[in-house]
Design a protein around this motif. Structure first.
Motif, PDB file in Angstrom:
ATOM      1  N   GLN A   1    -103.601   9.918 -24.595  1.00 13.39           N
ATOM      2  CA  GLN A   1    -102.919  10.257 -23.422  1.00 13.39           C
ATOM      3  C   GLN A   1    -103.883   9.460 -22.266  1.00 13.39           C
TER       4      GLN A   1
ATOM      5  N   LEU B   1     -98.124   9.843 -22.704  1.00 17.82           N
ATOM      6  CA  LEU B   1     -98.227   9.905 -24.296  1.00 17.82           C
ATOM      7  C   LEU B   1     -97.908   8.504 -24.899  1.00 17.82           C
TER       8      LEU B   1
ATOM      9  N   GLN C   1     -99.938  13.527 -18.208  1.00 13.32           N
ATOM     10  CA  GLN C   1    -100.338  12.170 -18.749  1.00 13.32           C
ATOM     11  C   GLN C   1     -99.240  11.510 -19.502  1.00 13.32           C
TER      12      GLN C   1
END
Length: 652
Positions: free
Chosen positions: A120, A155, A153
Motif C-alpha cells: 500500500q 492497493l 491508500q
C-alpha cells in the motif's frame, strides 16, 4: 523457459503485476485466475461466427469429447457434440466472429501454483512489497481473503506463478486475473472489465462485461461506427497482405532508474520479442548508401506504420511501440531503433496505427537483456566493432596501461566504512566464484578471533531501525565448525553495547540460524546440518511495512568452477526460505555501529540495505561484487584491506 506469460518447463515462474493500483479497497472477496494449456491438440485456429454454436477448426488436430472445455481469448466454452474430425458444436452461441487461437484448461498434470504479495503505497509505483505467501481461498489472518486494507491508500497486488506439473510438449499461459474487491462505499467491484465500445480500441483488459445500448431514435450524423469498423478491417487486411515481416524487440524502462530531475530513465529492460508485419509508406525504403563520420557508420532514417491489431497480437493488450524499441528487417538485412512514435491522423481519429520513425540501431549498455534467448538472437543478428576489432583493441589497451606493472599497496585499517578492527582478525585473500563469475576476493577469518569477542570488527554506521523504515542484511558465510560443536555463535551483532535486548543479532550453529530482535528470538532450523567449508549466501528482510521477518539461505556448489560454465548446472541452490510474523513494527537504536563477532565462520560481502530485497532478486544481489543499488546501501563491505599512502611532513 518463460516467454511473456507462457511457461514451458516445470519450475518456470514469473510475477504478474498490475500497472495501476486499486483505490478505496477494504478487502479482497474472491479471485479468479484463468490459465490456458497448449499442446499438440491446440494447434491451428478455430473459426467462429457470432450467434452460431458451430465451430470449425483450421489446421487443427482436435481431440475433444462432449462436455470438454475450451478457452478462446479469456472466454470459456463447453463442447456439446463432436460433429467431425475438425468440427464440433458448443452449448451456447458464440459472441465472436473470426479465427482464433485456443487453449485447454488446466488439469491434474498441468497446472501452476500461486503466491501473492501486496503493498500500500501512494506513489506512482508499488514500492516495497510484502514477502510472498501462498494464494488460496482461505480467510486466515495471513491469507489474501482474510486481510483488511487501509482504504485511504492505494492497493498493489502481485501474483507469482510457478509451474508445478507439466506434461511433455505442453505449455501453460496466463490469460487473465480477476480480483473481486469490496470498497468503502460498499460497492463490490469485479476487476478487470472492458467493452468493445470503449474510446481506445487497444485499451482492452480482462473480460467484456459491459454492453452499450444506443436507443436514441434521433439520427446522429457523428455515429460512424460502421465506416470506422470497415476502416479498421481494411487497415488490418492491408497490413496482412502487403506488410513486411520484421523481428520486433520491445523494451520497458527500469522503474528503479527513474530520474525525476532529468525526467528520464537511465536503464531499459528488453522484455519481449515477436514477429509482426509493418507497412512502409509507398514502399519507399531508404537507399543502400552508407554515411561515415567521426562517430562511425550511419544510414538513412525512414518511417514505418505499425497497426494496433498487429502489435496487440504480438505483445498483448495495453502495449504500444516506444522509443528505444528496435527491430530487424530481413528484407534489407538491417537493424533499426525506434526514434519517435506518434499516432496517425486518420479517418474519424480511429487510431488504428502508429507512425514510427526509425534510425540506426545502437547496442546500448543501458538496454538490459532479461532473457538470454532474446539476447542470443540479437547477438546473432548484429555485428559490432568489438567483434571485428576487439582483439586488437585489447592488445592496444594492455600495451598502453601495463596492468601487471601497476599494483596498489594495501593496509588493514582506516577507511570510511570500518571504525575498528581486533588485532587478531585476519583478512585472507580467497576468491569466491560462481561459474567463474567473481563474487568476492577477500574474507574475514572470524574463527581466529579470541572466543567471546563481540567487536571483532566495528563499522561506522550506527545500528538502528525506525517503525517507518525497513532493513535487509546479506552476507556470504563459510562455517568451519568442529564435528562435535553444538553451540550457537553470534557472528553479526547490531545490539547496544550495554543492553543486548536492544537491536538485532544473527547467530549460527550446525543445526540452525537464529535472528534476535530486541530480545525476541526467531530460530530457523536447517533441513540438515550446515556443511563446513562450503560458502552459503544469507538474506534477511526486516519488513515493517508488512510486519514480517524473512530468512533465506542459499548454498554455493564448491565444484561450480571446476568445469566450463555451461557444463555445470544448479550451482546456486535454495537451502531454506522461511517467513515469520513479527506481530507489530520493530525499532531500535543501539547507539553504536554494526559489528562482526568471533564465531567459527569466514565472512565476506556484508551488506546492509534500507529496503527489503524481493525473493526473485536474492541471487542477483548476492552475486554482485559491485553493488548496483548503492544508493540503497547503508553498509557495503567486501572485506578488502584498506588503502593508506605514506605521508611526508616535508615533501621536499
Amino acid at each position: 523457459m518463460v516467454t511473456n506469460y507462457t511457461a514451458t518447463q516445470i519450475g518456470d515462474s514469473f510475477v504478474a503485476k498490475i500497472s495501476e493500483p486499486y483505490l478505496n479497497a477494504v478487502r479482497v472477496l474472491d479471485w479468479t485466475i484463468l490459465v490456458g494449456q497448449s499442446n499438440a491438440n491446440t494447434v491451428g485456429k478455430l473459426s467462429m461466427v457470432q450467434g452460431s454454436t458451430s465451430i470449425t477448426g483450421v489446421g487443427t488436430n482436435l481431440s475433444l469429447s462432449a462436455g470438454d472445455t475450451i478457452i478462446v481469448g479469456n472466454l470459456t466454452f463447453e463442447v456439446d457434440q463432436v460433429t467431425g474430425a475438425n468440427s464440433f458444436t458448443i452449448t451456447q452461441p458464440s459472441p465472436l466472429t473470426g479465427s482464433f487461437n485456443f487453449y485447454l484448461p488446466e488439469d491434474a498434470n498441468n497446472y501452476f501454483t500461486y503466491q501473492y504479495r501486496w503493498s500500500q503505497n501512494n506513489e506512482i509505483s508499488s514500492g516495497e512489497m510484502s514477502e510472498l505467501r501462498e494464494l488460496n481461498k482461505s480467510t486466515g489472518a495471513q491469507d489474501l481473503l482474510g486481510r483488511t486494507f487501509d482504504d485511504t491508500q492505494k492497493l498493489w497486488l502481485d501474483v507469482r506463478l510457478e509451474v508445478d506439473r507439466l506434461s511433455s510438449g505442453s505449455s501453460l499461459s496466463l490469460l487473465s486475473i480477476t480480483f473481486q474487491l469490496e470498497t468503502t462505499s460498499g460497492v463490490v467491484e469485479s476487476c478487470p472489465a472492458w467493452c468493445d465500445e470503449c474510446t481506445d480500441p487497444y485499451a482492452m483488459d480482462g473480460c467484456a462485461t459491459l454492453v452499450i445500448d444506443c436507443s436514441d431514435p434521433v439520427w446522429n450524423p457523428y455515429n460512424l461506427k460502421k465506416p470506422t469498423s470497415m476502416y479498421r478491417q481494411i487497415s488490418a487486411l492491408t497490413n496482412q497482405m502487403w506488410g513486411h515481416e520484421v523481428k520486433y524487440f520491445r523494451v520497458e524502462p527500469d522503474q528503479r532508474s527513474r530520474d525525476v530531475i532529468l525526467m528520464e530513465y537511465s536503464l531499459y529492460n528488453v522484455v519481449a520479442e515477436s514477429t509482426l508485419k509493418v507497412m512502409v509508406p509507398d514502399n519507399s525504403f531508404p537507399t543502400r548508401e552508407f554515411n561515415f563520420d567521426i562517430f562511425g557508420m550511419d544510414f538513412e532514417e525512414f518511417e514505418i506504420h505499425i497497426t494496433g491489431d498487429a502489435f496487440t497480437t504480438a505483445f498483448g493488450l495495453n502495449k504500444s511501440p516506444r522509443s528505444r524499441d528496435y527491430l530487424y528487417f530481413p528484407l534489407i538485412n538491417r537493424m533499426y531503433e525506434v526514434s519517435t512514435v506518434a499516432l496517425a491522423d486518420e479517418f474519424n481519429l480511429t487510431m488504428t496505427y502508429w507512425r514510427v520513425q526509425l534510425r540506426k540501431y545502437e547496442d546500448r549498455t543501458s538496454s538490459i537483456h532479461t532473457d538470454t534467448v532474446i539476447e542470443q538472437e540479437v547477438d546473432d543478428l548484429i555485428t559490432g566493432v568489438e567483434e571485428v576489432f576487439g582483439e586488437e583493441i585489447q592488445q592496444e589497451y594492455e600495451k598502453v596501461t601495463k596492468p601487471q606493472q601497476f599494483k596498489t599497496v594495501y593496509q588493514e585499517l582506516e577507511d570510511n566504512i570500518r571504525f575498528s578492527k581486533h588485532p587478531t582478525l585476519a583478512i585472507q585473500d580467497t576468491e569466491i566464484r560462481n561459474k567463474w563469475t567473481m563474487i568476492s576476493k577477500n574474507n574475514y577469518k572470524l574463527n581466529e578471533v579470541d572466543a567471546g569477542e563481540r567487536f571483532a570488527l566495528t563499522y561506522n554506521q550506527t545500528s538502528k531501525l525506525t517503525a517507518a523504515t525497513n532493513l535487509a542484511i546479506t552476507a556470504w558465510i563459510r562455517p568451519v565448525f568442529q564435528a562435535n560443536d553444538t553451540l550457537s555463535y553470534t557472528f553479526i551483532d547490531g545490539r547496544a553495547e550495554n543492553d543486548i535486548s536492544t537491536g538485532l543479532s544473527i547467530s549460527i550453529s550446525q543445526a540452525d540460524l537464529r535472528v534476535n530482535i530486541n530480545g525476541s528470538q526467531s530460530t530457523f532450523t536447517l533441513p540438515q546440518n550446515i556443511e563446513s567449508n562450503v560458502w552459503h549466501g544469507v538474506v534477511i528482510n526486516v519488513n515493517n511495512t508488512t510486519n514480517e521477518l524473512g530468512f533465506h539461505i542459499y548454498r554455493l556448489d564448491p565444484e561450480s568452477n571446476i568445469n566450463l560454465p555451461h557444463q555445470k548446472t544448479n550451482t546456486f541452490t535454495d537451502l531454506l526460505h522461511e517467513v515469520v510474523d513479527l506481530g507489530s513494527t520493530v525499532e531500535w537504536d543501539a547507539e553504536k555501529g554494526w559489528s562482526l563477532s568471533a564465531a567459527p565462520v569466514n565472512l565476506t560481502n556484508f551488506r546492509v540495505f534500507e529496503k527489503v530485497i524481493e525473493q526473485e532478486q536474492h541471487k542477483n544481489v548476492l552475486q554482485q561484487y559491485v553493488v548496483r543499488d548503492s544508493d540503497l546501501s547503508i553498509i557495503t563491505d567486501n572485506a578488502i584491506p584498506s588503502i593508506r599512502l605514506r605521508r611526508y611532513s616535508n615533501p621536499r
